[in-house]
Design a protein around this motif. Structure first.
Motif, PDB file in Angstrom:
ATOM      1  N   LEU A 284       0.827  -1.206   0.000  1.00 23.96           N
ATOM      2  CA  LEU A 284       0.000   0.000   0.000  1.00 23.96           C
ATOM      3  C   LEU A 284       0.861   1.255   0.000  1.00 23.96           C
ATOM      4  CD1 LEU A 284      -2.812   1.336   0.298  1.00 23.96           C
ATOM      5  CD2 LEU A 284      -2.514   1.156   2.767  1.00 23.96           C
ATOM      6  N   PHE A 285       1.912   1.267   0.802  1.00 28.67           N
ATOM      7  CA  PHE A 285       2.737   2.467   0.907  1.00 28.67           C
ATOM      8  C   PHE A 285       3.745   2.602  -0.229  1.00 28.67           C
ATOM      9  CE2 PHE A 285       1.710   1.683   5.494  1.00 28.67           C
ATOM     10  CZ  PHE A 285       0.870   2.764   5.628  1.00 28.67           C
ATOM     11  N   LEU A 286       3.993   1.511  -0.953  1.00 27.93           N
ATOM     12  CA  LEU A 286       4.936   1.566  -2.068  1.00 27.93           C
ATOM     13  C   LEU A 286       4.237   1.459  -3.416  1.00 27.93           C
ATOM     14  CD1 LEU A 286       7.781  -0.775  -0.716  1.00 27.93           C
ATOM     15  CD2 LEU A 286       7.705   1.714  -0.689  1.00 27.93           C
ATOM     16  N   GLY A 287       2.935   1.601  -3.435  1.00 29.54           N
ATOM     17  CA  GLY A 287       2.191   1.387  -4.671  1.00 29.54           C
ATOM     18  C   GLY A 287       2.389   2.455  -5.718  1.00 29.54           C
ATOM     19  N   GLU A 288       2.786   3.667  -5.349  1.00 29.09           N
ATOM     20  CA  GLU A 288       2.904   4.768  -6.306  1.00 29.09           C
ATOM     21  C   GLU A 288       4.332   5.308  -6.350  1.00 29.09           C
ATOM     22  OE1 GLU A 288       0.044   7.646  -5.133  1.00 29.09           O
ATOM     23  OE2 GLU A 288      -1.686   6.360  -5.522  1.00 29.09           O
ATOM     24  N   VAL A 310       8.268   1.533   3.712  1.00 30.80           N
ATOM     25  CA  VAL A 310       7.695   2.816   3.301  1.00 30.80           C
ATOM     26  C   VAL A 310       8.770   3.615   2.569  1.00 30.80           C
ATOM     27  CG1 VAL A 310       5.978   2.939   5.139  1.00 30.80           C
ATOM     28  CG2 VAL A 310       8.266   3.847   5.528  1.00 30.80           C
ATOM     29  N   GLU A 311       8.327   4.533   1.739  1.00 32.55           N
ATOM     30  CA  GLU A 311       9.249   5.365   0.979  1.00 32.55           C
ATOM     31  C   GLU A 311       9.435   6.703   1.680  1.00 32.55           C
ATOM     32  OE1 GLU A 311       9.892   6.581  -3.672  1.00 32.55           O
ATOM     33  OE2 GLU A 311       7.919   6.915  -2.795  1.00 32.55           O
ATOM     34  N   ILE A 312      10.694   7.087   1.859  1.00 36.57           N
ATOM     35  CA  ILE A 312      11.038   8.381   2.437  1.00 36.57           C
ATOM     36  C   ILE A 312      11.513   9.290   1.311  1.00 36.57           C
ATOM     37  CG2 ILE A 312      12.603   9.593   3.993  1.00 36.57           C
ATOM     38  CD1 ILE A 312      12.591   7.201   5.802  1.00 36.57           C
ATOM     39  N   GLN A 313      10.886  10.452   1.206  1.00 36.15           N
ATOM     40  CA  GLN A 313      11.191  11.390   0.133  1.00 36.15           C
ATOM     41  C   GLN A 313      11.834  12.634   0.727  1.00 36.15           C
ATOM     42  OE1 GLN A 313       7.280  12.023  -1.403  1.00 36.15           O
ATOM     43  NE2 GLN A 313       7.182  10.041  -2.445  1.00 36.15           N
ATOM     44  N   ALA A 314      12.931  13.074   0.100  1.00 34.66           N
ATOM     45  CA  ALA A 314      13.654  14.260   0.553  1.00 34.66           C
ATOM     46  C   ALA A 314      13.873  15.194  -0.625  1.00 34.66           C
ATOM     47  CB  ALA A 314      14.985  13.877   1.183  1.00 34.66           C
ATOM     48  N   VAL A 356      15.412  22.103   3.346  1.00 41.75           N
ATOM     49  CA  VAL A 356      15.275  20.650   3.413  1.00 41.75           C
ATOM     50  C   VAL A 356      13.811  20.316   3.676  1.00 41.75           C
ATOM     51  CG1 VAL A 356      15.934  18.532   4.599  1.00 41.75           C
ATOM     52  CG2 VAL A 356      17.630  20.328   4.216  1.00 41.75           C
ATOM     53  N   TYR A 357      13.242  19.525   2.780  1.00 39.39           N
ATOM     54  CA  TYR A 357      11.869  19.052   2.929  1.00 39.39           C
ATOM     55  C   TYR A 357      11.900  17.524   2.994  1.00 39.39           C
ATOM     56  CZ  TYR A 357      10.873  23.760   1.236  1.00 39.39           C
ATOM     57  OH  TYR A 357      10.833  25.115   1.079  1.00 39.39           O
ATOM     58  N   LEU A 358      11.243  16.978   3.989  1.00 36.25           N
ATOM     59  CA  LEU A 358      11.227  15.525   4.187  1.00 36.25           C
ATOM     60  C   LEU A 358       9.791  15.056   4.335  1.00 36.25           C
ATOM     61  CD1 LEU A 358      13.275  13.124   4.605  1.00 36.25           C
ATOM     62  CD2 LEU A 358      12.752  13.342   7.034  1.00 36.25           C
ATOM     63  N   ASN A 359       9.457  13.986   3.636  1.00 36.76           N
ATOM     64  CA  ASN A 359       8.091  13.472   3.652  1.00 36.76           C
ATOM     65  C   ASN A 359       8.120  11.951   3.652  1.00 36.76           C
ATOM     66  OD1 ASN A 359       5.171  13.444   3.322  1.00 36.76           O
ATOM     67  ND2 ASN A 359       5.585  12.780   1.230  1.00 36.76           N
ATOM     68  N   VAL A 360       7.246  11.356   4.462  1.00 39.66           N
ATOM     69  CA  VAL A 360       7.037   9.917   4.448  1.00 39.66           C
ATOM     70  C   VAL A 360       5.829   9.646   3.563  1.00 39.66           C
ATOM     71  CG1 VAL A 360       6.586   7.866   5.827  1.00 39.66           C
ATOM     72  CG2 VAL A 360       8.002   9.697   6.751  1.00 39.66           C
ATOM     73  N   ALA A 361       6.038   8.928   2.472  1.00 37.07           N
ATOM     74  CA  ALA A 361       4.997   8.732   1.468  1.00 37.07           C
ATOM     75  C   ALA A 361       3.809   7.989   2.055  1.00 37.07           C
ATOM     76  CB  ALA A 361       5.557   7.962   0.270  1.00 37.07           C
TER      77      ALA A 361
END
Length: 468
Positions: A284-288, A310-314, A356-361
């Motif tokens: 579910l968390f890696l679907g996109e 889960v995917e971590i986006q920076a 710096v912007y960090l987001n957990v998808a």
């Protein structure tokens, strides 16, 4: 001459008791939340109650036979996982969550599943009429079950109704505890005294009859369950239903559980027909995921006994402000500041002139420190403009000295990644339970600087030495 009873002033937000009225609460800092209350209406109190002689309580030793608590399996696997194998008979459970998150939907589906299994279920709604609850039950295809429904807010009437039933109920759902009121308290419904007294009466019924009572609780704007904190201490389990309105997933998390673990989560997906259980949350968390995107790293995490990817986006970009911006969604902002400081002090990577912007998808929130390595790799990848391998997973804790510390359950994290098609992993050196291989699919890093050099691949970053 009768002795004049003392009055107390209680904050309706946190339950702090004050000797006199004041505009601001000393406990929580909220304004205009203090009301006059009668201390005799508290737990164990009552008008004109005289002290009574106690009885002798039998004492026993710690050594003895341990009987496993009898449980009611709800047949909702994600809910049973969080509760530790089902609802314990005679226990009291407090379920909290934001409005519209799906608390009533979850309990209605659980009540229908238990009713189909032959259990006697009673659903008491204090917020909605019977017709409204029936509409939800029809949408969830639970209207054909034998769940007994009532719309009532008076606790004495509810307990009398339950006591006059031919068959004792196995599960009683109270939706919600903030709407209940009792004759033993003079204040309005929803106040600290009413919530405390109503919860105490319902818990006493659960302990004396063996029925399980599940109470729904509203939450404040800070995310805490509204009402006095003493209610959370009185119940046997406190379960939080979390989620983001912009995402379809919901997470059920146990904050307190006297009969089970508190580190397990249940994952649901909100759909038009109700909540769907997600057996494999990693998909579910890696679907996109987007391939070949700089600043994206897959973190191999653990929630209790369940591995979760889960995917971590920076995003690292030059700043136009005097003070660089640090925005974090789904992670601890102070821990991000620590990672940035370690990169600058031990790896020569200067992010002082970058936002710096960090987001957990997916809107998921990470709490374990094992995500440090994935965050650092995402930051380096975004700064260098180089995409990380799409089939690699990262986990490990970074210390202030720049070393990478091992984290538990490394083998389970790698097995979960292999199930989803990941072929390589970056993890701390000295991790246990790691499968032995002859290839170079597993890179065990001891120092963060070694990993920075490996990711950059010789490309010049914003090093302090280059700016001087």
């Amino acid at each position: 001459m009768a002795k004049k009873s003392k009055t107390a002033f209680v904050c309706q937000n946190c339950g702090t008791v004050h000797t006199q009225w004041q505009g601001k609460c000393d406990g929580c800092g909220e304004w205009n939340t203090i009301v006059e209350d009668n201390p005799l209406a508290g737990i164990g109190g009552g008008p004109g109650r005289a002290p009574q002689k106690g009885r002798v309580v039998p004492l026993t030793s710690l050594d003895g036979e341990i009987e496993e608590a009898p449980r009611i399996v709800s047949r909702v696997a994600e809910l049973d996982r969080v509760t530790g194998g089902g609802f314990v008979r005679g226990s009291a459970v407090l379920l909290g969550g934001e409005p519209g998150i799906g608390k009533s939907t979850l309990l209605m589906q659980a009540a229908a599943a238990l009713s189909r299994a032959g259990h006697n279920i009673v659903y008491v709604s204090g917020e909605e009429a019977v017709a409204q609850v029936r509409l939800r039950a029809k949408r969830l295809k639970a209207n054909e079950t034998q769940v007994q429904l009532a719309a009532e807010t008076n606790v004495e009437d509810i307990l009398t109704t339950l006591g006059n039933m031919e068959k004792r109920p196995d599960l009683v759902i109270i939706d919600s505890i903030q709407t209940m009121w009792t004759d033993s308290a003079d204040s309005a419904p929803g106040t600290v005294t009413q919530v405390r007294q109503s919860a105490q009466a319902l818990i006493r019924y659960a302990k004396s009859t063996g029925a399980t009572v599940v109470m729904v609780g509203h939450v404040t704007k800070e995310g805490n369950i509204a009402g006095p904190r003493v209610v959370e201490h009185m119940v046997d389990a406190v379960i939080q239903f979390e989620g983001d309105g912009s995402h379809q997933y919901r997470i059920l998390r146990a904050l307190k559980n006297r009969f089970g673990p508190t580190d397990e989560i249940g994952v649901f997906e909100m759909m038009q027909s109700g909540l769907r259980q997600v057996a494999n949350p990693s998909e579910l968390f890696l679907g996109e995921r987007a391939d070949n995107a700089p600043g994206a790293a897959v973190f191999g995490g653990m929630e209790g006994t369940r591995p979760l990817l889960v995917e971590i986006q920076a995003l690292v970009a030059p700043t136009s402000l005097g003070t660089p911006r640090r925005a974090v969604v789904g992670w601890d902002s102070s821990r991000l500041s620590m990672i940035i400081a370690v990169l600058q002090a031990h790896c020569g990577v200067n992010l002082g002139q970058h936002d710096v912007y960090l987001n957990v998808a997916g809107g998921y929130r990470i709490s374990e420190p094992a995500a440090d390595l994935a965050v650092a790799c995402a930051l380096i990848s975004s700064l260098a403009g180089l995409a990380l391998p799409t089939d690699c997973v990262y986990f490990g804790e970074i210390s202030l000295s720049g070393s990478i510390r091992p984290v538990p359950h490394a083998g389970q994290r790698i097995k979960e990644a292999e199930k989803l098609g990941f072929k390589s992993a970056v993890l701390p050196k000295g991790s246990s339970d790691v499968p032995k291989r002859n290839d170079e699919s597993i890179f065990a890093a001891e120092k963060l600087v070694d990993l920075v050099v490996k990711i950059a691949g010789g490309k010049t970053l914003s090093y302090e030495s280059d700016e001087k």
